[in-house]
Motif scaffolding. Structure first.
Motif, PDB file in Angstrom:
ATOM      1  N   ASN A  10     114.148  10.359  -3.672  1.00  0.00           N
ATOM      2  CA  ASN A  10     113.794  11.211  -4.803  1.00  0.00           C
ATOM      3  C   ASN A  10     112.557  12.056  -4.526  1.00  0.00           C
ATOM      4  OD1 ASN A  10     115.693  10.716  -7.120  1.00  0.00           O
ATOM      5  ND2 ASN A  10     115.119   8.606  -6.694  1.00  0.00           N
ATOM      6  N   ASP A  11     111.585  11.471  -3.801  1.00  0.00           N
ATOM      7  CA  ASP A  11     110.381  12.238  -3.452  1.00  0.00           C
ATOM      8  C   ASP A  11     110.680  13.344  -2.452  1.00  0.00           C
ATOM      9  OD1 ASP A  11     108.734  10.818  -5.121  1.00  0.00           O
ATOM     10  OD2 ASP A  11     108.104   9.379  -3.592  1.00  0.00           O
ATOM     11  N   LEU A  12     111.687  13.120  -1.585  1.00  0.00           N
ATOM     12  CA  LEU A  12     112.022  14.107  -0.562  1.00  0.00           C
ATOM     13  C   LEU A  12     112.952  15.201  -1.081  1.00  0.00           C
ATOM     14  CD1 LEU A  12     112.632  11.784   2.535  1.00  0.00           C
ATOM     15  CD2 LEU A  12     110.665  13.262   2.127  1.00  0.00           C
ATOM     16  N   ALA A  13     113.583  14.962  -2.216  1.00  0.00           N
ATOM     17  CA  ALA A  13     114.578  15.915  -2.720  1.00  0.00           C
ATOM     18  C   ALA A  13     113.992  17.298  -3.015  1.00  0.00           C
ATOM     19  CB  ALA A  13     115.264  15.342  -3.956  1.00  0.00           C
ATOM     20  N   PRO A  14     112.829  17.426  -3.672  1.00  0.00           N
ATOM     21  CA  PRO A  14     112.281  18.764  -3.926  1.00  0.00           C
ATOM     22  C   PRO A  14     111.877  19.444  -2.618  1.00  0.00           C
ATOM     23  CG  PRO A  14     111.235  17.120  -5.332  1.00  0.00           C
ATOM     24  CD  PRO A  14     111.999  16.372  -4.291  1.00  0.00           C
ATOM     25  N   GLU A  15     111.929  20.779  -2.616  1.00  0.00           N
ATOM     26  CA  GLU A  15     111.515  21.537  -1.434  1.00  0.00           C
ATOM     27  C   GLU A  15     109.997  21.492  -1.291  1.00  0.00           C
ATOM     28  OE1 GLU A  15     113.068  25.456  -1.507  1.00  0.00           O
ATOM     29  OE2 GLU A  15     115.172  24.838  -1.517  1.00  0.00           O
ATOM     30  N   ARG A  32     105.330   2.760  10.624  1.00  0.00           N
ATOM     31  CA  ARG A  32     106.492   2.147  11.254  1.00  0.00           C
ATOM     32  C   ARG A  32     107.510   1.714  10.194  1.00  0.00           C
ATOM     33  NH1 ARG A  32     105.697  -3.072  14.957  1.00  0.00           N
ATOM     34  NH2 ARG A  32     105.536  -4.077  12.931  1.00  0.00           N
ATOM     35  N   THR A  33     107.019   1.100   9.115  1.00  0.00           N
ATOM     36  CA  THR A  33     107.915   0.719   8.020  1.00  0.00           C
ATOM     37  C   THR A  33     108.555   1.947   7.400  1.00  0.00           C
ATOM     38  OG1 THR A  33     106.577  -1.238   7.552  1.00  0.00           O
ATOM     39  CG2 THR A  33     108.034  -0.480   5.797  1.00  0.00           C
ATOM     40  N   LEU A  34     107.755   3.008   7.247  1.00  0.00           N
ATOM     41  CA  LEU A  34     108.278   4.246   6.666  1.00  0.00           C
ATOM     42  C   LEU A  34     109.378   4.841   7.540  1.00  0.00           C
ATOM     43  CD1 LEU A  34     108.169   6.451   4.515  1.00  0.00           C
ATOM     44  CD2 LEU A  34     106.289   7.503   5.785  1.00  0.00           C
ATOM     45  N   ARG A  35     109.174   4.830   8.843  1.00  0.00           N
ATOM     46  CA  ARG A  35     110.209   5.361   9.752  1.00  0.00           C
ATOM     47  C   ARG A  35     111.497   4.531   9.650  1.00  0.00           C
ATOM     48  NH1 ARG A  35     108.790   9.060  13.746  1.00  0.00           N
ATOM     49  NH2 ARG A  35     106.562   9.587  13.838  1.00  0.00           N
ATOM     50  N   ASN A  36     111.339   3.216   9.485  1.00  0.00           N
ATOM     51  CA  ASN A  36     112.531   2.376   9.308  1.00  0.00           C
ATOM     52  C   ASN A  36     113.279   2.744   8.026  1.00  0.00           C
ATOM     53  OD1 ASN A  36     112.042   0.943  11.669  1.00  0.00           O
ATOM     54  ND2 ASN A  36     110.856  -0.654  10.625  1.00  0.00           N
ATOM     55  N   PHE A  55     111.564  14.801  12.531  1.00  0.00           N
ATOM     56  CA  PHE A  55     110.107  14.867  12.422  1.00  0.00           C
ATOM     57  C   PHE A  55     109.568  15.964  13.332  1.00  0.00           C
ATOM     58  CE2 PHE A  55     111.462  10.445  11.867  1.00  0.00           C
ATOM     59  CZ  PHE A  55     111.023  10.213  10.577  1.00  0.00           C
ATOM     60  N   ASP A  56     108.506  16.630  12.872  1.00  0.00           N
ATOM     61  CA  ASP A  56     107.860  17.667  13.675  1.00  0.00           C
ATOM     62  C   ASP A  56     106.364  17.648  13.397  1.00  0.00           C
ATOM     63  OD1 ASP A  56     107.407  19.865  15.341  1.00  0.00           O
ATOM     64  OD2 ASP A  56     107.748  21.298  13.724  1.00  0.00           O
ATOM     65  N   LYS A  57     105.592  17.180  14.385  1.00  0.00           N
ATOM     66  CA  LYS A  57     104.131  17.137  14.279  1.00  0.00           C
ATOM     67  C   LYS A  57     103.667  16.417  13.005  1.00  0.00           C
ATOM     68  CE  LYS A  57     103.475  21.399  16.939  1.00  0.00           C
ATOM     69  NZ  LYS A  57     102.953  22.773  16.927  1.00  0.00           N
ATOM     70  N   GLY A  58     104.307  15.287  12.726  1.00  0.00           N
ATOM     71  CA  GLY A  58     103.908  14.482  11.581  1.00  0.00           C
ATOM     72  C   GLY A  58     104.533  14.887  10.262  1.00  0.00           C
ATOM     73  N   LEU A  59     105.290  15.997  10.240  1.00  0.00           N
ATOM     74  CA  LEU A  59     105.953  16.445   9.023  1.00  0.00           C
ATOM     75  C   LEU A  59     107.371  15.904   8.965  1.00  0.00           C
ATOM     76  CD1 LEU A  59     104.815  20.186   8.787  1.00  0.00           C
ATOM     77  CD2 LEU A  59     103.979  18.258   7.433  1.00  0.00           C
ATOM     78  N   VAL A  60     107.838  15.599   7.758  1.00  0.00           N
ATOM     79  CA  VAL A  60     109.208  15.138   7.542  1.00  0.00           C
ATOM     80  C   VAL A  60     110.073  16.372   7.269  1.00  0.00           C
ATOM     81  CG1 VAL A  60     110.721  13.695   6.138  1.00  0.00           C
ATOM     82  CG2 VAL A  60     108.353  12.977   6.565  1.00  0.00           C
ATOM     83  N   ILE A  61     111.070  16.610   8.134  1.00  0.00           N
ATOM     84  CA  ILE A  61     111.894  17.825   8.046  1.00  0.00           C
ATOM     85  C   ILE A  61     113.251  17.485   7.433  1.00  0.00           C
ATOM     86  CG2 ILE A  61     112.845  19.792   9.294  1.00  0.00           C
ATOM     87  CD1 ILE A  61     109.770  19.565   9.363  1.00  0.00           C
ATOM     88  N   ARG A  62     113.525  18.009   6.223  1.00  0.00           N
ATOM     89  CA  ARG A  62     114.828  17.846   5.587  1.00  0.00           C
ATOM     90  C   ARG A  62     115.665  19.101   5.805  1.00  0.00           C
ATOM     91  NH1 ARG A  62     110.065  17.685   2.988  1.00  0.00           N
ATOM     92  NH2 ARG A  62     110.659  18.035   0.817  1.00  0.00           N
ATOM     93  N   GLN A  63     116.953  18.918   6.042  1.00  0.00           N
ATOM     94  CA  GLN A  63     117.845  20.064   6.224  1.00  0.00           C
ATOM     95  C   GLN A  63     118.274  20.612   4.862  1.00  0.00           C
ATOM     96  OE1 GLN A  63     117.989  21.177   9.287  1.00  0.00           O
ATOM     97  NE2 GLN A  63     116.782  19.366   9.901  1.00  0.00           N
ATOM     98  N   SER A  64     118.888  21.782   4.875  1.00  0.00           N
ATOM     99  CA  SER A  64     119.214  22.482   3.630  1.00  0.00           C
ATOM    100  C   SER A  64     120.192  21.705   2.752  1.00  0.00           C
ATOM    101  CB  SER A  64     119.787  23.865   3.949  1.00  0.00           C
ATOM    102  OG  SER A  64     120.940  23.745   4.783  1.00  0.00           O
ATOM    103  N   ASP A  65     120.987  20.810   3.348  1.00  0.00           N
ATOM    104  CA  ASP A  65     121.979  20.071   2.556  1.00  0.00           C
ATOM    105  C   ASP A  65     121.452  18.725   2.050  1.00  0.00           C
ATOM    106  OD1 ASP A  65     121.817  18.753   4.943  1.00  0.00           O
ATOM    107  OD2 ASP A  65     123.973  18.752   5.379  1.00  0.00           O
ATOM    108  N   PHE A  66     120.145  18.470   2.199  1.00  0.00           N
ATOM    109  CA  PHE A  66     119.607  17.156   1.842  1.00  0.00           C
ATOM    110  C   PHE A  66     119.838  16.828   0.363  1.00  0.00           C
ATOM    111  CE2 PHE A  66     116.272  14.285   0.335  1.00  0.00           C
ATOM    112  CZ  PHE A  66     116.397  13.244   1.234  1.00  0.00           C
TER     113      PHE A  66
END
Length: 692
Positions: A10-15, A32-36, A55-66
């Motif tokens: 739910n936190d990742l859903a917004p752009e 490590r837990t978060l990556r799991n 992931f890119d330089k510590g950022l979480v990258i979601r694709q357009s269809d997320f």
């Protein structure tokens, strides 16, 4: 899929951009837990034909269809989420163990949105879950259910559920489906643990840090329910015990609970069992080196700015702790707050002085010092200047705290230590609204105030250096706008405070009998006030360490190596150090040069905390013939003072006093002229009262 993973989706859903650090801090879990968790989310994405998270330089990258995954995500409440029998059993057990009173079957059924009959069917499972951890479920007629067993086992059980994500620690129940404990302010707890990590030189791994944080929150919850850990017997007063003692001292004050010796022993036992990072700075012997260099930095800054900051012990302690980061290139934890820029803009001369003086660290850190590090050093210095500047202005102040009496009293002590405040009242935040300008000049509060009639300022309960600066600036503003008179507040009466006040008068009229006179006055005061100057067990003064058995006069040495050896042998014979420590001290000077010379004619050899030190101690020898240590500025050496440090803090006050005393030529002359060790001891104690 557990509840936290649903929340992360739910936190990742917004752009918008979001980093691993932000998510890790928000959910109070390791990266490590978060990556799991994100791997589990990726499985859901891939199973339903969507692109995975990268992931890119510590950022979480979601694709357009997320966002299209949302219909496949389970609902977040127990009413719509069907629990398995095993989940019901664990949740029911958590409710029972976490309760401080009797729990009925109906209460459990209502919480889990199931029938009472369902809970009755689960009773054997619930009993077995508890039995596996040494707990027993007892049924009392007309009362309900009660879990019998040691409090330590109950806490371990609760922690186990937290680790398995079957139970949550949170300040906000909204959106949570598992059983929730309301327990402590996580931000304050983490700050206290971080501070004690630095002071005790024991840096927890990320997982251990979160584990200890969770345990303390559970402990707070249980203590507030009136549940305390059972007697622990006698423990060893070692490194982890002292760390546990200091952590719980501040937790008790800030979180308004009453701790016990058994709680300290139990936390010490937990600290013994967790994992720590290996810090190169401690192993390599840099701890004392940093403290020596910090002292030199303060002297140089004081000269550069033409303001004496040498006598601010808190400033010295805080700055030396902070500067450890420069020695192992660890700056990622240093956030740059917006308010920092205002402080820097208002104090450009301080930043310029820091840039000029910090070069003395360069030969040892061997890297470029980053701008954020210079800013933090500047903040520490600005705070020390504000404390010094405002000691003579006795404002009438009201404290507004919502953290209980413990938080209020500790905040009061810290403020009065550095500002000449007259605290006229301590109130809650809603009472602060009723305070009028004729009752107080300023309200210092730990919570925001609305519609307040008196000028006020919000500070952290920990009262950090930024808070000192903002309080000082607020005082300046009020003083300039209202032209308040200087008010003197009544001082606390102690043996030390009376002696410090009387010394100049005795020195003026009875200079030759000053020492003997002050000794008799001190004894009279101790008897009258019922107070004896024994020193803090963890922060002794110099005269508590340099007693008759640890001083030798007119020692003959052929070179600096022999001088270091002779000073170290005093401590070795008394069981304070091992023989290897003497060799390590000599090797340290051979490798790093004579930086151990802290004043003209005075050397202070030492080594790291794990090179053969056994107990906190100091020894002092006066050389019959001065010798060279290889430092043109301070050679030849007449006195060699050897230090055996066991942690990062306990020796600091004694060292701080020694360096201040060495700035007094009269003190050095008295040391040279002393005819025996008894006279030397009297000299050290006499001059230490002047600087304390």
């Amino acid at each position: 899929m557990n509840q936290r993973i649903v929340s992360i989706i739910n936190d990742l859903a917004p752009e918008g951009k979001i980093s691993l650090d932000q998510l890790s801090q928000h959910y109070q879990i390791s990266k490590r837990t978060l990556r799991n968790d994100i791997n589990a989310i990726n499985e859901l994405l891939i199973d339903n034909g969507f692109c995975p998270i990268t992931f890119d330089k510590g950022l979480v990258i979601r694709q357009s269809d997320f966002g299209r995954i949302m219909p496949f995500v389970p609902k977040q409440d127990l009413y719509s989420y069907r629990l398995s029998r095993e989940e019901r059993g664990s949740l029911a057990a958590s409710i029972l163990v976490s309760s401080s009173g009797f729990i009925t079957l109906s209460m459990i059924a209502d919480y889990l949105y199931v029938s009472r009959a369902t809970i009755i069917k689960d009773m054997d499972l619930i009993k077995n879950i508890l039995k596996d951890t040494g707990l027993e479920l007892i049924s009392y007629p007309n009362k309900g259910l009660w879990v019998q067993g040691a409090e330590s086992l109950k806490r371990k059980f609760i922690l186990g559920l937290i680790q398995k994500e079957q139970m949550f620690l949170t300040e906000d129940e909204k959106g949570k489906t598992k059983f929730v404990l309301q327990a402590g302010n996580a931000i304050v707890i983490r700050k206290i643990i971080t501070e004690q990590e630095k002071l005790h030189g024991s840096h927890l791994t990320e997982e251990s840090f979160h584990f200890i944080t969770d345990y303390i929150r559970v402990m707070i919850q249980r203590n507030k329910q009136g549940e305390y850990v059972e007697p622990q017997g006698y423990g060893t007063v070692g490194k982890q015990y002292r760390m546990a003692q200091d952590i719980l001292k501040f937790i008790s004050q800030y979180c308004n609970i009453l701790s016990t010796e058994d709680e300290v022993l139990f936390l010490a036992n937990i600290l013994e069992g967790v994992r720590y990072l290996k810090q190169k700075d401690f192993a390599d012997g840099n701890t004392i080196k940093i403290q020596l260099l910090t002292r030199k930095l303060i002297e140089n800054i004081s000269d550069d700015l033409n303001i004496n900051l040498n006598d601010d012990y808190d400033f010295y302690e805080n700055l030396s702790n902070h500067l450890h980061s420069m020695f192992y290139n660890k700056t990622g934890y240093l956030p740059c707050e917006d308010s920092f820029q205002t402080i820097i803009q208002n104090n450009p001369e301080v930043l310029e002085a820091v840039q000029r003086c910090v070069s003395l660290f360069f030969p040892y850190i061997k890297r470029k010092v980053e701008q954020i590090e210079l800013i933090y050093i500047t903040i520490h210095i600005c705070a020390a200047i504000e404390r010094k500047k405002n000691k003579d202005v006795a404002f009438h102040v009201v404290l507004a705290c919502n953290g209980g009496v413990g938080t209020s009293q500790l905040l009061l002590v810290r403020l009065k230590k550095h500002f000449n405040f007259k605290v006229v009242d301590i109130v809650s935040s809603h009472e602060a609204m009723l305070i009028t300008p004729d009752q107080a000049d300023l309200i210092i509060t730990t919570v925001p105030l609305k519609d307040c009639l008196v000028q006020h300022i919000v500070v952290s309960p920990l009262l950090n250096d930024e808070d000192y600066i903002r309080v000082g600036s607020k005082i300046d503003t009020i003083r300039d706008s209202r032209h308040l008179p200087i008010r003197r507040e009544k001082k606390e009466i102690t043996v030390n405070s009376i002696i410090r006040t009387m010394l100049p008068v005795i020195n003026k009229y009875l200079p030759e009998a000053e020492r003997s006179c002050m000794e008799e006055i001190k004894l009279c005061l101790e008897n009258y006030l019922g107070e004896k100057d024994t020193g803090d067990i963890f922060s002794p003064c110099l005269h508590h360490l340099l007693t008759a058995d640890f001083i030798l006069l007119d020692v003959e040495c052929s070179d600096w190596r022999e001088a270091v050896k002779r000073s170290g042998e005093i401590l070795m014979r008394k069981g304070y150090i091992e023989e290897q420590y003497i060799d390590a001290m000599i090797h340290n000077i051979e490798e790093n040069g004579p930086y151990v010379m802290i004043s003209e004619g005075f050397a202070f050899p030492h080594e790291g905390l794990e090179r053969g030190t056994l107990k906190l101690g100091m020894s002092l020898i006066r050389l019959k013939t001065p010798i060279s240590f290889g430092n043109e500025e301070f050679d030849p050496v007449e006195f060699v003072c050897c230090l055996s440090a066991v942690d990062q803090k306990s020796h600091l006050k004694a060292f701080f006093h020694l360096v201040n005393m060495l700035q007094n030529q009269e003190f050095k002359r008295a040391l040279r002229e002393a005819v025996d060790t008894e006279t030397m001891i009297a000299i050290i104690e006499h001059f230490e009262y002047r600087v304390d």
